[in-house]
Design a protein around this motif. Sequence first.
Motif, PDB file in Angstrom:
ATOM      1  N   PRO A  23       0.706  -1.358  -0.093  1.00 12.96           N
ATOM      2  CA  PRO A  23      -0.083   0.132   0.018  1.00 12.96           C
ATOM      3  C   PRO A  23       0.974   1.257   0.152  1.00 12.96           C
ATOM      4  O   PRO A  23       0.487   2.183  -0.656  1.00 12.96           O
ATOM      5  CB  PRO A  23      -0.832  -0.073   1.379  1.00 12.96           C
ATOM      6  N   LEU A  24       1.908   1.173   0.652  1.00  6.98           N
ATOM      7  CA  LEU A  24       2.920   2.525   0.699  1.00  6.98           C
ATOM      8  C   LEU A  24       3.198   2.958  -0.898  1.00  6.98           C
ATOM      9  O   LEU A  24       3.293   3.948  -0.867  1.00  6.98           O
ATOM     10  CB  LEU A  24       4.151   2.131   1.729  1.00  6.98           C
ATOM     11  N   ALA A  25       3.380   1.734  -1.627  1.00 10.98           N
ATOM     12  CA  ALA A  25       3.992   2.203  -2.939  1.00 10.98           C
ATOM     13  C   ALA A  25       2.767   2.886  -3.561  1.00 10.98           C
ATOM     14  O   ALA A  25       2.833   4.137  -4.317  1.00 10.98           O
ATOM     15  CB  ALA A  25       4.308   0.980  -3.738  1.00 10.98           C
ATOM     16  N   THR A  26       1.449   2.254  -3.287  1.00 11.72           N
ATOM     17  CA  THR A  26       0.277   3.017  -3.906  1.00 11.72           C
ATOM     18  C   THR A  26       0.113   4.613  -3.784  1.00 11.72           C
ATOM     19  O   THR A  26      -0.100   5.275  -4.204  1.00 11.72           O
ATOM     20  CB  THR A  26      -0.937   2.367  -3.604  1.00 11.72           C
ATOM     21  N   GLN A  27       0.379   4.506  -2.134  1.00 13.00           N
ATOM     22  CA  GLN A  27       0.127   6.063  -1.611  1.00 13.00           C
ATOM     23  C   GLN A  27       1.299   7.034  -2.138  1.00 13.00           C
ATOM     24  O   GLN A  27       0.775   8.131  -2.452  1.00 13.00           O
ATOM     25  CB  GLN A  27       0.521   5.822  -0.214  1.00 13.00           C
ATOM     26  N   ILE A  28       2.344   6.684  -2.347  1.00 11.50           N
ATOM     27  CA  ILE A  28       3.603   7.308  -2.776  1.00 11.50           C
ATOM     28  C   ILE A  28       3.257   7.835  -4.290  1.00 11.50           C
ATOM     29  O   ILE A  28       3.261   8.941  -4.592  1.00 11.50           O
ATOM     30  CB  ILE A  28       4.963   6.647  -2.480  1.00 11.50           C
ATOM     31  N   ALA A  29       2.881   7.031  -5.165  1.00 17.43           N
ATOM     32  CA  ALA A  29       3.015   7.086  -6.350  1.00 17.43           C
ATOM     33  C   ALA A  29       1.708   8.051  -6.619  1.00 17.43           C
ATOM     34  O   ALA A  29       1.617   9.173  -7.306  1.00 17.43           O
ATOM     35  CB  ALA A  29       2.714   5.877  -7.221  1.00 17.43           C
ATOM     36  N   MET A  30       0.327   7.777  -6.044  1.00 20.24           N
ATOM     37  CA  MET A  30      -0.739   8.389  -6.193  1.00 20.24           C
ATOM     38  C   MET A  30      -0.406   9.908  -5.728  1.00 20.24           C
ATOM     39  O   MET A  30      -1.074  10.758  -6.192  1.00 20.24           O
ATOM     40  CB  MET A  30      -1.827   7.824  -5.468  1.00 20.24           C
ATOM     41  N   THR A  31       0.184  10.124  -4.506  1.00 21.20           N
ATOM     42  CA  THR A  31       0.497  11.243  -4.007  1.00 21.20           C
ATOM     43  C   THR A  31       1.183  12.105  -4.962  1.00 21.20           C
ATOM     44  O   THR A  31       0.816  13.419  -5.162  1.00 21.20           O
ATOM     45  CB  THR A  31       1.366  11.195  -2.722  1.00 21.20           C
ATOM     46  N   VAL A  71       1.501  -0.590  -9.179  1.00 18.95           N
ATOM     47  CA  VAL A  71       2.552  -0.551  -7.965  1.00 18.95           C
ATOM     48  C   VAL A  71       1.855  -1.166  -6.546  1.00 18.95           C
ATOM     49  O   VAL A  71       2.995  -1.408  -5.921  1.00 18.95           O
ATOM     50  CB  VAL A  71       3.007   1.101  -7.805  1.00 18.95           C
ATOM     51  N   GLY A  72       0.621  -1.156  -6.457  1.00 21.06           N
ATOM     52  CA  GLY A  72       0.282  -1.443  -5.372  1.00 21.06           C
ATOM     53  C   GLY A  72       0.067  -3.156  -5.151  1.00 21.06           C
ATOM     54  O   GLY A  72      -0.040  -3.666  -4.091  1.00 21.06           O
ATOM     55  N   GLY A  73       0.084  -4.027  -6.160  1.00 19.75           N
ATOM     56  CA  GLY A  73      -0.022  -5.261  -6.206  1.00 19.75           C
ATOM     57  C   GLY A  73      -1.144  -6.115  -5.849  1.00 19.75           C
ATOM     58  O   GLY A  73      -2.247  -5.103  -5.673  1.00 19.75           O
ATOM     59  N   PRO A  74      -1.351  -7.321  -6.073  1.00 15.80           N
ATOM     60  CA  PRO A  74      -2.703  -7.952  -5.931  1.00 15.80           C
ATOM     61  C   PRO A  74      -3.211  -8.185  -4.670  1.00 15.80           C
ATOM     62  O   PRO A  74      -4.522  -8.314  -4.463  1.00 15.80           O
ATOM     63  CB  PRO A  74      -2.453  -9.087  -6.339  1.00 15.80           C
TER      64      PRO A  74
END
Lengths: 360, 281
Positions: free
Chosen positions: B146-154, B224-227
């Motif tokens: 989830p961290l990757a999702t949050q970084i990229a979306m931010t 980037v968030g994975g499955p």
Amino acid sequence: MNGVQGASVALSDLEKSYGSVAAVAGVSLDIRSGEFLTLLGPSGSGKTTTLMMIAGFEMPTGGDIAIDGQSVVAMPPYRRNIGMVFQNYALFPHLTVAENIGFPLKQRGVAKDERARLVGEALELVHLPGYGGRYPRQLSGGQQQRVALARAIVFKPRLLLMDEPLGALDKQLRENLQLEMRRLHADLGITFIYVTHDQEEALTMSDRIAVMNEGLVAQIGAPEDLYDRPQSRFVASFIGESNFLPATVRGLENGVVVADCQGATIRAVCPGRPATGDKVMVTTRPERLRFADNGCDPAHNRLSVTVTEAVFAGERCRYMLQAGDGTSVVLKEPSSAAIRRRAVGERVEIAWSVADTILV
Amino acid sequence: MRAVQKTMNPMPLLLTAPLVLFMLAFYAVPVVSMLMRSVSDPTWTVANYAALPDDPVFLKVFWNTLVTSLIVTVGTLLMGYPVALALVRAPKWAPVILILILLPFWTSVLVRSYAWMVLLGRHGLINESLLAAGLLDRPLRILNTPLATQIAMTHILLPYMILPIANALRQIDPSLARAASGLGASPFATFRQVTLPLSMPGVAAGMLLVFVLALGFYITPAMVGGPREITLSMLISQQVDQLNWAYAATLSAVLLATALGLIAVCYRLPGIRSAFRMNAR
């Protein structure tokens, strides 16, 4: 709100340049404690820049500003303890009238109860009691300016700066507020520095006026001083209306300057002692000229002219006259059914007293 | 005497007709028919919605989506506000800052998501740098979390936060800050008591935009968030792949209602409309 003594302000060789352009080019002024001083000048004369430097919003590029003998140049605006009223009021739109007026008290850590009391007092002083709960946008321009004034004096500053505070208001309201500001000045006893380009406003309100032009003080003095004894052509034409007639100095006679002007001999009291042969301008105020055949003192200066235009303006008649060399002269005569009106083309003699004659 | 014009000129409406027809045919009709499916599949029923509160998968995914959107909103706010302030306060640098904001903004989301995969991967730039610097013994697992999702979306949503805030800041009369300072407020007090409250419409507008956009984000979390930690949009996509049309339609309706509900609530906030109004400079 009595008992506060006004601050004295000393500007010495104050300068502000933007690149190679000097907005203020060396202003020295001593503003006395409790004085109502107006900086008067056309736009671009440096009056607002001077005021902004006193407030601390502009950094001088030279010279010094001392308040009560202490230099404040290095002090940020929020430590100077100066009240300021802006032309566009600059009220905080998200705060109520009471919160706006309480703002400077809050910054000074005044307790809530005391704050409410002082805000109430200030609202009384500007004749807006009961308006504390409203927002600025719910007030008229004149009311907003009163709130801005209340906010600027509620913390009892010893110096109040005002930058064309009445500029956006209509004439009637402006005149009311002018009187109110004079009254406030008398009540508070603090020093006022007022900026305006409106000479009438300056003449009505000020103890002294500093006339500014091109970044310099052209002349400073009481309103009557500036009107009766302008020292330069700029001041003579900026304050009130003036006639200018070229003349040559012939000499001095018992302390009175004698000059040749259009074939006539003109006498004037002149503080500066011009030398024989100097080219000067004989300066007169239109309302202080009269037609010689209406009867006048034999000591008066006289000049022959031709009427080129006659306008009846109700309370007075305004005549455009032409001197021998073609120079225009304006004469204003109080209107009366008993006085014969002059016709265009008529040759007449005009007269005015030596005391009303200025050489610049 | 002013003449009051009461009849409306139909011309402006006619000019929009081609677009309106296009949107009706290719957007409104499909959306409505999809939403209808949520109440008409297999028969006319509200059972699809009634089942949701007891559906653990939906609840977890919906919660996940809200949390992710909230984190992204707060992240963009914390990083975006100072940038907006710089944009307005340093007019000399404004064009450079604006380009730096807008260049990525104009770049495809797909490209930027790939870029984050490269940066965050096990052998990505960040891990390799930290390993080379001796700060790590083993590569960190960032990608597919989830961290990757949050970084990229931010990163991707930052402009939606910066621009409305900058717009609101630009609308504040500069003489107010002067007045505050002249009245004895320190620069920090001026910011706290004048600038910040007056910029709140922009903050609200930015938060609304970012939160609503984050709710429906698909490409970035999918890449980037994975499955494992999936979002609502990913769940919808999965259900479509599995031809669970009714379930997918129901989830879509929930997503749409959430977004519209938020917009409706925020639109009542005072001043927010002025923040959406673009400032002609």
